[in-house]
Design an enzyme around this catalytic site. Structure first.
Site, PDB file in Angstrom:
ATOM      1  N   HIS A   1     -14.980   1.929  -2.495  1.00 16.72           N
ATOM      2  CA  HIS A   1     -13.951   1.042  -1.931  1.00 16.72           C
ATOM      3  C   HIS A   1     -12.961   1.764  -1.039  1.00 16.72           C
ATOM      4  O   HIS A   1     -11.903   1.229  -0.729  1.00 16.72           O
ATOM      5  CB  HIS A   1     -13.203   0.315  -3.071  1.00 16.72           C
ATOM      6  CG  HIS A   1     -14.096  -0.634  -3.819  1.00 16.72           C
ATOM      7  ND1 HIS A   1     -13.759  -1.154  -5.050  1.00 16.72           N
ATOM      8  CD2 HIS A   1     -15.322  -1.143  -3.521  1.00 16.72           C
ATOM      9  CE1 HIS A   1     -14.744  -1.943  -5.471  1.00 16.72           C
ATOM     10  NE2 HIS A   1     -15.693  -1.943  -4.566  1.00 16.72           N
TER      11      HIS A   1
ATOM     12  N   ARG B   1       1.853   1.842  -3.483  1.00 14.92           N
ATOM     13  CA  ARG B   1       0.760   2.409  -4.288  1.00 14.92           C
ATOM     14  C   ARG B   1       0.509   3.865  -3.921  1.00 14.92           C
ATOM     15  O   ARG B   1       0.224   4.700  -4.773  1.00 14.92           O
ATOM     16  CB  ARG B   1      -0.498   1.553  -4.127  1.00 14.92           C
ATOM     17  CG  ARG B   1      -0.348   0.183  -4.803  1.00 14.92           C
ATOM     18  CD  ARG B   1      -1.513  -0.722  -4.490  1.00 14.92           C
ATOM     19  NE  ARG B   1      -2.756  -0.177  -5.012  1.00 14.92           N
ATOM     20  CZ  ARG B   1      -3.956  -0.495  -4.520  1.00 14.92           C
ATOM     21  NH1 ARG B   1      -4.041  -1.316  -3.485  1.00 14.92           N
ATOM     22  NH2 ARG B   1      -5.037   0.016  -5.037  1.00 14.92           N
TER      23      ARG B   1
ATOM     24  N   ALA C   1     -10.612   6.048 -21.770  1.00 10.08           N
ATOM     25  CA  ALA C   1     -11.423   7.060 -21.073  1.00 10.08           C
ATOM     26  C   ALA C   1     -10.952   8.475 -21.388  1.00 10.08           C
ATOM     27  O   ALA C   1     -11.762   9.393 -21.567  1.00 10.08           O
ATOM     28  CB  ALA C   1     -11.344   6.800 -19.575  1.00 10.08           C
TER      29      ALA C   1
ATOM     30  N   TYR D   1       0.838  -1.211   0.000  1.00  8.04           N
ATOM     31  CA  TYR D   1       0.000   0.000   0.000  1.00  8.04           C
ATOM     32  C   TYR D   1       0.870   1.258   0.000  1.00  8.04           C
ATOM     33  O   TYR D   1       0.560   2.248  -0.651  1.00  8.04           O
ATOM     34  CB  TYR D   1      -0.967  -0.034   1.187  1.00  8.04           C
ATOM     35  CG  TYR D   1      -2.173  -0.900   0.921  1.00  8.04           C
ATOM     36  CD1 TYR D   1      -2.243  -2.219   1.379  1.00  8.04           C
ATOM     37  CD2 TYR D   1      -3.232  -0.433   0.144  1.00  8.04           C
ATOM     38  CE1 TYR D   1      -3.333  -3.030   1.091  1.00  8.04           C
ATOM     39  CE2 TYR D   1      -4.336  -1.231  -0.146  1.00  8.04           C
ATOM     40  CZ  TYR D   1      -4.373  -2.527   0.318  1.00  8.04           C
ATOM     41  OH  TYR D   1      -5.459  -3.319   0.016  1.00  8.04           O
TER      42      TYR D   1
ATOM     43  N   VAL E   1      -9.526   3.964  -5.391  1.00  3.77           N
ATOM     44  CA  VAL E   1      -9.118   4.496  -4.075  1.00  3.77           C
ATOM     45  C   VAL E   1      -7.976   5.497  -4.231  1.00  3.77           C
ATOM     46  O   VAL E   1      -7.418   5.967  -3.247  1.00  3.77           O
ATOM     47  CB  VAL E   1      -8.690   3.329  -3.138  1.00  3.77           C
ATOM     48  CG1 VAL E   1      -9.854   2.396  -2.885  1.00  3.77           C
ATOM     49  CG2 VAL E   1      -7.495   2.554  -3.712  1.00  3.77           C
TER      50      VAL E   1
HETATM   51  N1  APR Z   1      -9.663   3.567 -20.488  1.00  5.83           N
HETATM   52  C1  APR Z   1     -10.752   2.848 -20.125  1.00  5.83           C
HETATM   53  N2  APR Z   1     -10.671   1.581 -19.620  1.00  5.83           N
HETATM   54  C2  APR Z   1      -9.445   1.036 -19.518  1.00  5.83           C
HETATM   55  C3  APR Z   1      -8.263   1.722 -19.883  1.00  5.83           C
HETATM   56  C4  APR Z   1      -8.411   3.037 -20.389  1.00  5.83           C
HETATM   57  N3  APR Z   1      -7.339   3.749 -20.772  1.00  5.83           N
HETATM   58  N4  APR Z   1      -7.199   0.892 -19.639  1.00  5.83           N
HETATM   59  C5  APR Z   1      -7.698  -0.262 -19.134  1.00  5.83           C
HETATM   60  N5  APR Z   1      -9.039  -0.183 -19.080  1.00  5.83           N
HETATM   61  C6  APR Z   1      -9.983  -1.181 -18.591  1.00  5.83           C
HETATM   62  C7  APR Z   1      -9.520  -2.609 -18.750  1.00  5.83           C
HETATM   63  O1  APR Z   1      -9.881  -3.100 -20.030  1.00  5.83           O
HETATM   64  C8  APR Z   1     -10.328  -3.302 -17.631  1.00  5.83           C
HETATM   65  O2  APR Z   1     -11.591  -3.720 -18.129  1.00  5.83           O
HETATM   66  O3  APR Z   1     -10.103  -0.983 -17.206  1.00  5.83           O
HETATM   67  C9  APR Z   1     -10.531  -2.208 -16.600  1.00  5.83           C
HETATM   68  C10 APR Z   1      -9.746  -2.413 -15.333  1.00  5.83           C
HETATM   69  O4  APR Z   1     -10.248  -3.566 -14.707  1.00  5.83           O
HETATM   70  P1  APR Z   1      -9.709  -3.977 -13.252  1.00  5.83           P
HETATM   71  O5  APR Z   1      -8.237  -3.935 -13.238  1.00  5.83           O
HETATM   72  O6  APR Z   1     -10.438  -5.230 -12.890  1.00  5.83           O
HETATM   73  O7  APR Z   1     -10.213  -2.796 -12.321  1.00  5.83           O
HETATM   74  P2  APR Z   1     -11.659  -2.601 -11.710  1.00  5.83           P
HETATM   75  O8  APR Z   1     -12.705  -3.122 -12.630  1.00  5.83           O
HETATM   76  O9  APR Z   1     -11.749  -1.185 -11.297  1.00  5.83           O
HETATM   77  O10 APR Z   1     -11.597  -3.519 -10.395  1.00  5.83           O
HETATM   78  C11 APR Z   1     -12.691  -3.403  -9.513  1.00  5.83           C
HETATM   79  O11 APR Z   1     -11.565  -4.931  -8.022  1.00  5.83           O
HETATM   80  O12 APR Z   1      -9.506  -5.497  -7.179  1.00  5.83           O
HETATM   81  C12 APR Z   1     -10.722  -4.896  -6.857  1.00  5.83           C
HETATM   82  O13 APR Z   1     -11.181  -3.222  -5.277  1.00  5.83           O
HETATM   83  C13 APR Z   1     -10.525  -3.464  -6.480  1.00  5.83           C
HETATM   84  O14 APR Z   1     -11.789  -1.512  -7.102  1.00  5.83           O
HETATM   85  C14 APR Z   1     -11.180  -2.691  -7.604  1.00  5.83           C
HETATM   86  C15 APR Z   1     -12.211  -3.670  -8.118  1.00  5.83           C
END
Ligand code: APR
Length: 247
Positions: free
Chosen positions: A117, A67, A230, A64, A101
């Protein structure tokens, strides 16, 4: 993207749900992309849990800290900024919900962010704090702890298996139930109840737009999928990037 921009311009009540992907272009690794460097050997799921913390508090605390230091060095990107601008123009009819976060929405200027979260930069106690537990007096270390009872300091984030902050989740669910458009940005849609907000919006008849360069587990709930990053799509869709303001 033009259809999504038109839906934004004509929507009454908009909810945006973001995930780690919106911060990827700021340089913050997502969860399901390979962890970089030293941390590549560890699974976040094993570290972001009470059991993982108790099994190896020093290593998880250092993860952490790593990060926190990484996030402190990066900046919000055009995606965060577009949402902050849109909130200023449409505050009453707009709700921003994030799984992140990292605090980048807030640093971009978003004022009312529903953080499902928690917050990487805030701390709490691992066990229910006693009278002797004061975060300001915690003994420094990996991790910091109470010098009287040994209670460990922990990051104020929601770990796997823990309940989300009930009031924040309630506000997010209420917003999803009353919106007519939800943008789902940068999330794999793998973690509930956050991902369930998109399905809730769809069930009440809202249009659901996914912004993600890759497929996600919510694609089947989408009325429109924008295969883009995004930082490129949001200024365009929200009408905040080129001086156009969504009506
Ligand atoms: N723009 C948009 N989306 C993107 C980009 C970008 N530039 N780069 C990557 N992505 C997408 C990926 O394709 C993926 O679908 O962002 C997503 C990230 O997915 P995760 O890593 O699973 O993150 P998230 O969905 O936020 O995870 C949810 O899981 O581990 C727990 O608590 C943690 O909040 C987190 C939760």
């Amino acid at each position: 993207m033009a259809v999504a921009a038109r839906w934004v311009a004509t929507a009454r009540n908009i909810v945006v749900l973001t995930g780690a992907g919106i911060s990827a272009e700021s340089g913050v690794p997502t969860f399901r992309d390979a962890q970089t460097g030293f941390w590549a050997q560890y699974r976040p799921e094993d570290m972001a849990s009470r059991e993982g913390y108790l099994a190896n508090p020093a290593m998880v605390w250092r993860w952490y800290e790593y990060r926190r230091e990484l996030v402190a060095k990066v900046r919000p990107n055009a995606g965060h900024e577009a949402l902050a601008t849109f909130e200023k123009l449409h505050g009453g009819d707009f709700t921003l919900v994030t799984q992140n976060v990292d605090g980048l929405h807030q640093r971009a200027g978003s004022a009312d962010v529903l953080c499902l979260h928690g917050n990487l930069n805030a701390q709490a106690w691992l066990d229910t704090p006693r009278d002797c537990c004061h975060l300001d007096w915690a003994v420094a270390g990996d991790p910091p702890h109470c010098d009287r009872c040994g209670n460990l300091v922990r990051p104020a984030v929601v770990w796997f298996g823990e309940a989300l902050p009930i009031k924040i989740l309630g506000r997010a669910q209420h917003a999803a139930e009353h919106c007519d458009l939800m943008l789902v940005v940068g999330t794999a849609g793998a973690v509930y109840p956050a991902a369930g907000l998109a399905r809730l919006a769809s069930r009440v008849g809202a249009r659901v737009v996914i912004v993600n360069p890759a497929p996600s587990e919510l694609d089947d709930a989408a009325d429109l999928i924008v295969r883009s990053s995004a930082s490129v799509a949001l200024p365009w869709i929200l009408g905040t990037g080129d001086g156009r303001i969504a009506a």
